[in-house]
Design a protein around this motif. Structure first.
Motif, PDB file in Angstrom:
ATOM      1  N   LYS A 118       0.843  -1.199   0.000  1.00 27.64           N
ATOM      2  CA  LYS A 118       0.000   0.000   0.000  1.00 27.64           C
ATOM      3  C   LYS A 118       0.882   1.253   0.000  1.00 27.64           C
ATOM      4  O   LYS A 118       0.579   2.249  -0.658  1.00 27.64           O
ATOM      5  CB  LYS A 118      -0.905  -0.007   1.222  1.00 27.64           C
ATOM      6  CG  LYS A 118      -1.799   1.191   1.318  1.00 27.64           C
ATOM      7  CD  LYS A 118      -2.682   1.134   2.547  1.00 27.64           C
ATOM      8  CE  LYS A 118      -3.543   2.382   2.620  1.00 27.64           C
ATOM      9  NZ  LYS A 118      -4.307   2.433   3.858  1.00 27.64           N
ATOM     10  N   GLY A 121       1.940   3.100  -3.429  1.00 21.24           N
ATOM     11  CA  GLY A 121       1.029   4.074  -4.009  1.00 21.24           C
ATOM     12  C   GLY A 121       1.119   5.423  -3.314  1.00 21.24           C
ATOM     13  O   GLY A 121       1.082   6.471  -3.963  1.00 21.24           O
ATOM     14  N   GLU A 122       1.234   5.381  -2.002  1.00 21.94           N
ATOM     15  CA  GLU A 122       1.356   6.626  -1.239  1.00 21.94           C
ATOM     16  C   GLU A 122       2.639   7.366  -1.615  1.00 21.94           C
ATOM     17  O   GLU A 122       2.616   8.581  -1.834  1.00 21.94           O
ATOM     18  CB  GLU A 122       1.332   6.320   0.256  1.00 21.94           C
ATOM     19  CG  GLU A 122       0.025   5.725   0.729  1.00 21.94           C
ATOM     20  CD  GLU A 122       0.090   5.092   2.114  1.00 21.94           C
ATOM     21  OE1 GLU A 122      -0.973   4.698   2.620  1.00 21.94           O
ATOM     22  OE2 GLU A 122       1.195   4.992   2.692  1.00 21.94           O
ATOM     23  N   MET A 124       4.444   7.078  -4.382  1.00 22.15           N
ATOM     24  CA  MET A 124       4.463   7.513  -5.776  1.00 22.15           C
ATOM     25  C   MET A 124       3.542   8.709  -6.017  1.00 22.15           C
ATOM     26  O   MET A 124       3.693   9.408  -7.015  1.00 22.15           O
ATOM     27  CB  MET A 124       4.100   6.347  -6.695  1.00 22.15           C
ATOM     28  CG  MET A 124       5.207   5.302  -6.737  1.00 22.15           C
ATOM     29  SD  MET A 124       4.847   3.932  -7.811  1.00 22.15           S
ATOM     30  CE  MET A 124       5.054   4.695  -9.401  1.00 22.15           C
ATOM     31  N   ASN A 125       2.620   8.949  -5.107  1.00 19.84           N
ATOM     32  CA  ASN A 125       1.707  10.085  -5.239  1.00 19.84           C
ATOM     33  C   ASN A 125       2.110  11.264  -4.358  1.00 19.84           C
ATOM     34  O   ASN A 125       1.312  12.176  -4.139  1.00 19.84           O
ATOM     35  CB  ASN A 125       0.276   9.642  -4.920  1.00 19.84           C
ATOM     36  CG  ASN A 125      -0.295   8.799  -6.036  1.00 19.84           C
ATOM     37  OD1 ASN A 125      -0.250   9.185  -7.192  1.00 19.84           O
ATOM     38  ND2 ASN A 125      -0.797   7.631  -5.686  1.00 19.84           N
ATOM     39  N   GLU A 126       3.323  11.236  -3.881  1.00 15.69           N
ATOM     40  CA  GLU A 126       3.849  12.349  -3.079  1.00 15.69           C
ATOM     41  C   GLU A 126       3.839  13.643  -3.899  1.00 15.69           C
ATOM     42  O   GLU A 126       4.156  13.620  -5.090  1.00 15.69           O
ATOM     43  CB  GLU A 126       5.311  12.060  -2.693  1.00 15.69           C
ATOM     44  CG  GLU A 126       5.477  11.078  -1.575  1.00 15.69           C
ATOM     45  CD  GLU A 126       5.320  11.723  -0.214  1.00 15.69           C
ATOM     46  OE1 GLU A 126       5.556  12.938  -0.071  1.00 15.69           O
ATOM     47  OE2 GLU A 126       4.937  11.004   0.709  1.00 15.69           O
ATOM     48  N   PRO A 127       3.517  14.753  -3.262  1.00 19.57           N
ATOM     49  CA  PRO A 127       3.613  16.031  -3.978  1.00 19.57           C
ATOM     50  C   PRO A 127       5.054  16.356  -4.410  1.00 19.57           C
ATOM     51  O   PRO A 127       5.263  17.004  -5.434  1.00 19.57           O
ATOM     52  CB  PRO A 127       3.120  17.066  -2.964  1.00 19.57           C
ATOM     53  CG  PRO A 127       2.471  16.307  -1.867  1.00 19.57           C
ATOM     54  CD  PRO A 127       2.966  14.901  -1.937  1.00 19.57           C
ATOM     55  N   ARG A 129       7.793  15.626  -6.348  1.00 25.64           N
ATOM     56  CA  ARG A 129       7.980  14.789  -7.532  1.00 25.64           C
ATOM     57  C   ARG A 129       9.369  14.163  -7.593  1.00 25.64           C
ATOM     58  O   ARG A 129       9.539  13.091  -8.167  1.00 25.64           O
ATOM     59  CB  ARG A 129       7.686  15.583  -8.813  1.00 25.64           C
ATOM     60  CG  ARG A 129       6.245  16.109  -8.911  1.00 25.64           C
ATOM     61  CD  ARG A 129       5.157  15.121  -8.470  1.00 25.64           C
ATOM     62  NE  ARG A 129       5.147  13.902  -9.243  1.00 25.64           N
ATOM     63  CZ  ARG A 129       4.648  12.741  -8.821  1.00 25.64           C
ATOM     64  NH1 ARG A 129       4.107  12.634  -7.636  1.00 25.64           N
ATOM     65  NH2 ARG A 129       4.686  11.678  -9.562  1.00 25.64           N
ATOM     66  N   ALA A 132       9.022  11.062  -5.527  1.00 22.63           N
ATOM     67  CA  ALA A 132       8.245  10.071  -6.275  1.00 22.63           C
ATOM     68  C   ALA A 132       9.091   9.437  -7.380  1.00 22.63           C
ATOM     69  O   ALA A 132       8.996   8.233  -7.635  1.00 22.63           O
ATOM     70  CB  ALA A 132       6.999  10.720  -6.860  1.00 22.63           C
ATOM     71  N   LYS A 133       9.942  10.232  -8.015  1.00 22.64           N
ATOM     72  CA  LYS A 133      10.819   9.712  -9.074  1.00 22.64           C
ATOM     73  C   LYS A 133      11.810   8.705  -8.498  1.00 22.64           C
ATOM     74  O   LYS A 133      12.045   7.642  -9.096  1.00 22.64           O
ATOM     75  CB  LYS A 133      11.553  10.865  -9.759  1.00 22.64           C
ATOM     76  CG  LYS A 133      12.442  10.430 -10.914  1.00 22.64           C
ATOM     77  CD  LYS A 133      13.064  11.652 -11.587  1.00 22.64           C
ATOM     78  CE  LYS A 133      13.767  11.287 -12.865  1.00 22.64           C
ATOM     79  NZ  LYS A 133      15.105  10.838 -12.732  1.00 22.64           N
ATOM     80  N   THR A 136       9.962   5.509  -7.812  1.00 18.73           N
ATOM     81  CA  THR A 136       9.660   4.817  -9.069  1.00 18.73           C
ATOM     82  C   THR A 136      10.898   4.113  -9.612  1.00 18.73           C
ATOM     83  O   THR A 136      10.827   2.956 -10.035  1.00 18.73           O
ATOM     84  CB  THR A 136       9.108   5.802 -10.114  1.00 18.73           C
ATOM     85  OG1 THR A 136       7.923   6.402  -9.596  1.00 18.73           O
ATOM     86  CG2 THR A 136       8.807   5.112 -11.428  1.00 18.73           C
TER      87      THR A 136
END
Length: 156
Positions: A118, A121-122, A124-127, A129, A132-133, A136
């Motif tokens: 879970k 998803g949290e 990768m959706n961080e403000p 970026r 998140a990169k 990923t």
């Protein structure tokens, strides 16, 4: 209106669904029956049907000989809270199957699964970026997901 996923097994359907329902909390086999009449797939009793749930999802299954094998076009995604859940499901489902990149595996019946945290998803959706990169990029190098490594990538 109800929506139910349907799985076609060449053989061993009942073993598969009993195995799946034993792994996912809140799952159960509702019913299993054999079709009493002859069918194009074989004599009376050779075609079996079943209804079951995995977590909160409804499924039906049929065992009726070869048709189209399972492929990546359909997969079951299991979102896990902990690394222990990921490890338990991963180890059980990969037995007799094969593993792939990014949390994918095929079980011994050829069905594709995605065992994901879970937390992925949290993250990768961080403000942020850049964070998140990094997550990923770490995810793309993994086969089985490692929550601690994803968290470390998020921290930089």
């Amino acid at each position: 209106m109800k929506v139910t996923q349907h799985l076609w097994f060449e053989k061993d359907m009942e073993s598969a669904i009993r195995f799946y329902t034993s792994l996912i909390p809140g799952s159960s086999v509702g019913w299993v029956s054999a079709i009493p009449a002859d069918t194009p797939s074989g004599p009376a009793g050779s075609v079996k049907l079943a209804g079951f749930t995995l977590g909160d999802q409804r499924y039906m299954a049929i065992e009726a000989g070869p048709l189209d094998p399972f492929n990546h076009a359909f997969s079951i995604i299991v979102e896990c809270e902990t690394q222990e859940e990921i490890d338990r499901l991963w180890d059980a489902l990969k037995e007799g199957g094969s593993t792939e990149q990014c949390g994918w595996l095929k079980d011994r019946w050829g069905l594709s699964w995605q065992i994901t945290p879970k937390r992925l998803g949290e993250l990768m959706n961080e403000p942020d970026r850049a964070k998140a990169k990094r997550v990923t990029e770490a995810m793309l190098r993994m086969v089985k997901f490692d929550i601690a490594a994803l968290e470390a990538a998020a921290r930089g």
